[in-house]
Design an enzyme around this catalytic site. Structure first.
Site, PDB file in Angstrom:
ATOM      1  N   TYR A 143       3.750   1.608   7.342  1.00 31.36           N
ATOM      2  CA  TYR A 143       2.951   1.650   6.118  1.00 31.36           C
ATOM      3  C   TYR A 143       3.475   0.566   5.181  1.00 31.36           C
ATOM      4  CZ  TYR A 143       0.934   3.981   1.906  1.00 31.36           C
ATOM      5  OH  TYR A 143       0.263   4.285   0.753  1.00 31.36           O
ATOM      6  N   LYS A 173      -0.621   0.267   8.588  1.00 34.28           N
ATOM      7  CA  LYS A 173      -1.445   0.596   7.430  1.00 34.28           C
ATOM      8  C   LYS A 173      -1.079  -0.431   6.380  1.00 34.28           C
ATOM      9  CE  LYS A 173      -1.986   3.900   3.705  1.00 34.28           C
ATOM     10  NZ  LYS A 173      -2.368   2.797   2.838  1.00 34.28           N
TER      11      LYS A 173
END
Ligand SMILES: CC(=O)N[C@H](C=O)[C@@H](O)[C@H](O)[C@H](O)CO
Ligand SMILES: CC(=O)C(=O)O
Length: 275
Positions: A143, A173
């Protein structure tokens, strides 16, 4: 090893953690929340305990209980439940990763440690690797959210050779507006089956052009249906219709940006809002 046929794609709602007025987690509404996402928004994937869910502001035991409730309530209704397990403490992060595996989550995601920060790519990879190893059967997502972590190591650099270190690595992400970095992540990993999930909802159309395979965001909780229409228009190559949808979404986000009372929620004008 992560199974490629279960590739995470389409919209992923970053869930809000419902609280009571006393600051306790309101588990009782999570079942309805799942039904609302599926039926009203057409969103069948969720990202739990992330930025929107304020995972880093919850205790470890709260994070475990929240994850468990979403997995339980989402059973046979949701396609995938990804749990964010990032923490400053490697041990806590590993504990959460192992817990996510035990409860039957579909994946884990981790942000970079953000207080004593990793100063090189290798230091960051080693941290991520140790977390991923605690859940060796779960797909692992990095992330990337540099505006909040302050860790500016480029995602493109991080992805270079990542599967040698983290065999369960399955995607990224990307919550940043640097489309050079994002585009190069896609371009340099075309041989892989990675998921490239974009995290700046107001710019998703640009990221689709760059090769995003899906999106994780706060606005998909309530603009999921509209954004799905944008994805469908893009898929049909009706770019002017897709742009109309993106502009509609932008008008909403821009309205919120301009609300002075919301300024304390602002991360930065260019990096996205906590909506
Ligand atoms: C900083 C932040 O929370 N970003 C969210 C996810 O990454 C986005 O979904 C934004 O809330 C959204 O793009 C609005 O700016
Ligand atoms: C937007 C997102 O992915 C998060 O809230 O973590």
């Amino acid at each position: 090893m992560a199974s490629p046929q279960k590739k995470l794609q389409g919209l992923v709602a970053a869930t809000i953690t419902p609280m009571t007025e006393n600051g306790e987690i309101n588990f009782s509404v999570i079942g309805q929340y799942v039904d609302y996402l599926v039926k009203e928004q057409g969103v069948k994937n969720i990202f739990v305990n992330g930025t929107t869910g304020e995972g880093l502001s919850l205790s470890i035991s709260e994070r475990r209980l929240v994850a468990e409730e979403w997995v339980t309530r989402g059973k046979n209704k949701l396609d995938q439940v990804v749990i964010h397990v990032g923490a400053l403490s490697l041990k806590e992060s590993q504990e959460l990763a192992q817990h996510a595996a035990e409860i039957g989550a579909d994946g884990i995601a981790v942000i970079a440690p953000f207080f004593l920060k990793p100063w090189t790519k290798d230091v960051l990879i080693n941290f991520l690797k140790e977390v991923a190893a605690a859940a060796p059967a779960l797909p692992f997502y990095y992330y990337h959210i540099p505006a909040l972590t302050g860790v500016k190591i480029r995602a493109e650099e991080l992805l270079n050779g990542i599967q040698d270190k983290i065999p369960t690595f399955q995607g990224l992400k990307f919550s940043d507006t640097d489309l050079l970095d994002f585009g190069q992540c896609v371009d340099q990993n075309r041989q892989q089956q990675f998921a490239f999930l974009f995290g700046v909802d107001e710019q998703l159309l640009s990221a689709l052009v760059m090769g995003a395979t899906g999106a994780v965001g706060s606005t998909y909780n309530y603009l999921g249906k509209k954004t799905n229409q944008m994805l469908e228009a893009f898929e049909r190559k009706d770019f002017s219709l897709a742009l109309n949808y993106q502009f509609c979404i932008q008008r909403f986000i821009n309205f919120v940006v301009k609300l002075e009372n919301f300024s304390e929620l602002k991360v930065s004008k260019s990096q996205g809002l906590l909506l």
